[in-house]
Design a protein around this motif. Structure first.
Motif, PDB file in Angstrom:
ATOM      1  N   UNK A 397       0.812  -1.219   0.000  1.00  0.00           N
ATOM      2  CA  UNK A 397       0.000   0.000   0.000  1.00  0.00           C
ATOM      3  C   UNK A 397       0.843   1.265   0.000  1.00  0.00           C
ATOM      4  N   UNK A 398       2.175   1.139   0.039  1.00  0.00           N
ATOM      5  CA  UNK A 398       3.035   2.315   0.010  1.00  0.00           C
ATOM      6  C   UNK A 398       3.185   3.000   1.338  1.00  0.00           C
ATOM      7  N   UNK A 427      -5.536   1.204  -2.265  1.00  0.00           N
ATOM      8  CA  UNK A 427      -6.188   1.601  -1.009  1.00  0.00           C
ATOM      9  C   UNK A 427      -6.075   0.443  -0.034  1.00  0.00           C
ATOM     10  N   UNK A 428      -5.562   0.745   1.171  1.00  0.00           N
ATOM     11  CA  UNK A 428      -5.467  -0.245   2.233  1.00  0.00           C
ATOM     12  C   UNK A 428      -6.606  -0.016   3.221  1.00  0.00           C
ATOM     13  N   UNK A 429      -7.376  -1.053   3.494  1.00  0.00           N
ATOM     14  CA  UNK A 429      -8.479  -0.976   4.441  1.00  0.00           C
ATOM     15  C   UNK A 429      -8.187  -1.926   5.594  1.00  0.00           C
ATOM     16  N   UNK A 430      -8.161  -1.376   6.813  1.00  0.00           N
ATOM     17  CA  UNK A 430      -7.928  -2.198   8.003  1.00  0.00           C
ATOM     18  C   UNK A 430      -9.197  -2.188   8.848  1.00  0.00           C
ATOM     19  N   UNK A 506      -7.372  -2.951  -4.133  1.00  0.00           N
ATOM     20  CA  UNK A 506      -7.863  -2.853  -2.761  1.00  0.00           C
ATOM     21  C   UNK A 506      -7.140  -3.894  -1.917  1.00  0.00           C
ATOM     22  N   UNK A 507      -6.578  -3.446  -0.784  1.00  0.00           N
ATOM     23  CA  UNK A 507      -5.914  -4.357   0.141  1.00  0.00           C
ATOM     24  C   UNK A 507      -6.741  -4.382   1.416  1.00  0.00           C
ATOM     25  N   UNK A 536      -7.851  -7.368  -5.847  1.00  0.00           N
ATOM     26  CA  UNK A 536      -8.192  -7.407  -4.423  1.00  0.00           C
ATOM     27  C   UNK A 536      -7.191  -8.315  -3.716  1.00  0.00           C
ATOM     28  N   UNK A 537      -6.507  -7.739  -2.716  1.00  0.00           N
ATOM     29  CA  UNK A 537      -5.556  -8.497  -1.899  1.00  0.00           C
ATOM     30  C   UNK A 537      -6.125  -8.545  -0.494  1.00  0.00           C
ATOM     31  N   UNK A 538      -6.376  -9.754   0.009  1.00  0.00           N
ATOM     32  CA  UNK A 538      -7.008  -9.901   1.330  1.00  0.00           C
ATOM     33  C   UNK A 538      -6.062 -10.616   2.277  1.00  0.00           C
ATOM     34  N   UNK A 539      -5.817  -9.985   3.431  1.00  0.00           N
ATOM     35  CA  UNK A 539      -5.109 -10.675   4.504  1.00  0.00           C
ATOM     36  C   UNK A 539      -6.133 -11.589   5.149  1.00  0.00           C
ATOM     37  N   UNK A 540      -6.031 -12.864   4.900  1.00  0.00           N
ATOM     38  CA  UNK A 540      -7.092 -13.811   5.245  1.00  0.00           C
ATOM     39  C   UNK A 540      -6.861 -14.398   6.638  1.00  0.00           C
TER      40      UNK A 540
END
Length: 592
Positions: A397-398, A427-430, A506-507, A536-540
């Motif tokens: 995400x930079x 865009x990183x979404x936490x 989208x992360x 879409x990259x998902x931390x699963x």
């Protein structure tokens, strides 16, 4: 990055102040001219008083008639002075309001223009203190100090010039007696700037301790760190108290010294003037007029002394507000700002090559990671807690830059992108989210100002936020007043912003962690449908998310150990296969 934000130099602060004055130069000119006229009108009264005394003393002619005329003129000029002073203050206060708004807006624009990876590392308490306490002090000072200081300076100059013209010897005597005031101010100014910077810095440190403790209260309680955090807060309070006492000691010297010094010119002129009068070198009216002039000088000088003290605190705050321009870490490639080679969102390709990263510089969290994310694919990153998943997400995400290797998008380092480019492409979404105390409509439109109500409702539908249909005032419902969203609703609102922003990549890092498993999976499926042509990259953390992905990257101890589809990795029987079998065997209580 340093835990302390930079502070602007005195030269930079002066340049900023001059810039603010030039931005509203018409008002500044009006303030100076009108104050000059008011000061000039104020000089007439004491001069006429001297004429009245001399007229009465010499006698002859129509003394009463002359005195009446002089007294009436004195009253008229006093009224003129009051009206002009009122007008000048009115113009000055309006100037202060406009300038204060300009300073606040400038600070906000600079904060929003910071790259996400830089802003994410800034000390929260210090940034909040600069945008609130410091900005408020600067605004208050500009609102009141500029008109009042200009009035005092112009009035003081006119009085000094008037007493010198009236009688050079008495004027020189008054100026010599002002040396004590100058000495007090010089002594104070040499010590005030570091003292007030220390007050602001320790206050910001205290705010940072309070904010970080409140934000991590659950962790503090879970790990039994209450005593340690209490000691940290106590140390911050002690530092802030010591800094304030230091500044208070300076004031306790300045004001008594200046009070005594301000009385000396009047005493000196009375003594010297009395001697000159007894020697028939000056008239009694001249001595009285000079005394009144110097007595009037106490008012503007006292105002200046008060503002000199307050301006030191405001100057320190101004330096902190302007110091945001000195935040480092905004590097770009040689040759200018980075640009995306291919403007087509479907053509963006994220590539990680031999990436190494360490938070402390001692132990590497990521080691030699190589990964290419295909345009438009859904990639899941899995692994045990501490494997480096979230760190890899930050690099993608930079938000951080690898210490070795590179993370690029179409060949351009992600960390080199300007904030506008970065938000457009990645865009990183936490699970961290923010709900503004505003309407639902404005909370959503902040990422897409041109979005229609239909677009907003569609975005909420896409993330499963069915609660919006029960809002008391529809999209005009004010969050924080008409409705308090729970964590799950706030997270859905945050995800709806992603749908409206429509980024290329989208992360999702625990972006649905606050939702129950059923709602989380439905939301993820809805997002996948809405973003079907996006990457879409998902931390699963739920392996069902990995099962639904095109490919799965498996992290272990900071290394990328497996990469492939769900079927391939399960068949291989490696790390992912073991995780899947463990999770599938206990569906009621899946591992984190």
């Amino acid at each position: 990055m340093s835990r302390h934000l930079p502070v602007a130099s005195p030269a930079a602060v002066r340049a900023a102040v001059l810039g603010d004055l030039r931005a509203d130069r018409r008002a500044v000119v009006i303030i100076i001219v009108v104050n000059g006229l008011a000061a000039a009108a104020g000089l007439i009264g004491p001069w006429l008083l001297g004429r009245i005394i001399d007229t009465i003393q010499t006698g002859g002619g129509d003394v009463l008639g002359t005195v009446d005329q002089l007294a009436l003129a004195a009253v008229l000029f006093t009224i003129v002075q009051a009206v002009l002073a009122w007008w000048a203050l009115k113009v000055g206060y309006r100037f202060g309001e406009r300038t204060a708004a300009r300073v606040r807006e400038r600070f906000l624009k600079r904060a929003l223009a910071l790259p996400a990876r830089v802003a994410d590392q800034l000390p929260l308490g210090d940034l909040i203190a600069r945008g609130s306490t410091d900005a408020s002090l600067v605004a208050s000072t500009l609102r009141f100090a500029v008109p009042e200081v200009i009035v005092a300076v112009v009035h003081a100059l006119f009085l000094i010039i008037a007493v010198i013209i009236l009688n050079p010897l008495l004027g020189l005597c008054g100026l010599v007696c002002l040396v004590g005031v100058g000495t007090a101010v010089r002594w104070y100014l040499r010590r005030a700037r570091p003292a007030y910077l220390a007050v602001a810095a320790t206050g910001a440190e205290l705010a940072d301790v309070v904010a970080s403790t409140a934000k991590g209260s659950r962790t503090v309680e879970l790990l039994g760190l209450e005593q340690r955090r209490a000691e940290t807060a106590e140390a911050a309070i002690t530092s802030a108290r010591s800094a304030r006492l230091w500044a208070l000691r300076l004031r306790s010297v300045l004001f008594p010294w200046s009070d005594v010094s301000l009385a000396l010119p009047v005493v000196g002129v009375l003594v010297v003037g009395g001697g000159l009068y007894l020697g028939d070198l000056v008239s009694l009216g001249t001595v009285v007029t000079a005394t009144v002039f110097l007595r009037q000088l106490v008012g503007p000088l006292d105002t200046l002394m008060l503002w000199i003290e307050q301006l030191q605190g405001a100057g320190a705050s101004y330096a902190r507000v302007e110091g945001l321009t000195g935040v480092t870490g905004v590097e770009t490639r040689p040759g200018g700002p980075a640009k995306i080679i291919d403007g087509d969102s479907r053509g963006d390709r994220l590539r990680v090559e031999n990436a190494h990263y360490s938070y402390t510089g001692v132990r590497e969290v990521l080691r030699g990671v190589d990964l290419t994310v295909r345009p438009g694919e859904r990639l899941a990153i899995v692994g045990m807690s501490g494997a480096g998943k979230s760190t890899l997400a930050r690099l993608l995400a930079g938000l951080d830059r690898p210490h070795v290797g590179s993370v690029t998008i179409d060949g351009v380092p992600v960390a080199d992108l300007s904030p506008e480019q970065l938000r457009e492409h990645v865009v990183l979404i936490t699970q961290d989210h923010h709900v503004f105390h505003d309407t639902v409509r404005d909370n959503l439109r902040m990422v897409s100002p041109d979005a229609t109500d239909e677009d907003l409702r569609a975005a909420l539908e896409a993330v499963g936020a069915g609660w919006y249909t029960d809002l008391p005032n529809g999209l005009d419902t004010e969050l924080g007043r008409d409705l308090e969203l729970d964590d799950a609703g706030a997270q859905q609102l945050s995800l709806a912003r992603v749908v409206l922003a429509d980024p290329h990549t989208v992360i999702l890092d625990e972006a649905t962690a606050l939702l129950d498993p059923k709602t989380a999976r439905r939301t993820e499926q809805s997002l996948a449908a809405v973003l079907h042509d996006r990457t879409v990259i998902a931390i699963a953390h739920r392996l069902q998310t990995a099962h639904d992905s095109d490919r799965i990257a498996v992290m272990e101890a900071g290394e990328l150990v497996e990469l492939g589809t769900h079927a391939e990795l399960v068949s291989a029987g490696g790390v992912y296969g073991k995780l899947w079998r463990t999770w599938h065997a206990e569906p009621e209580d899946p591992p984190p």
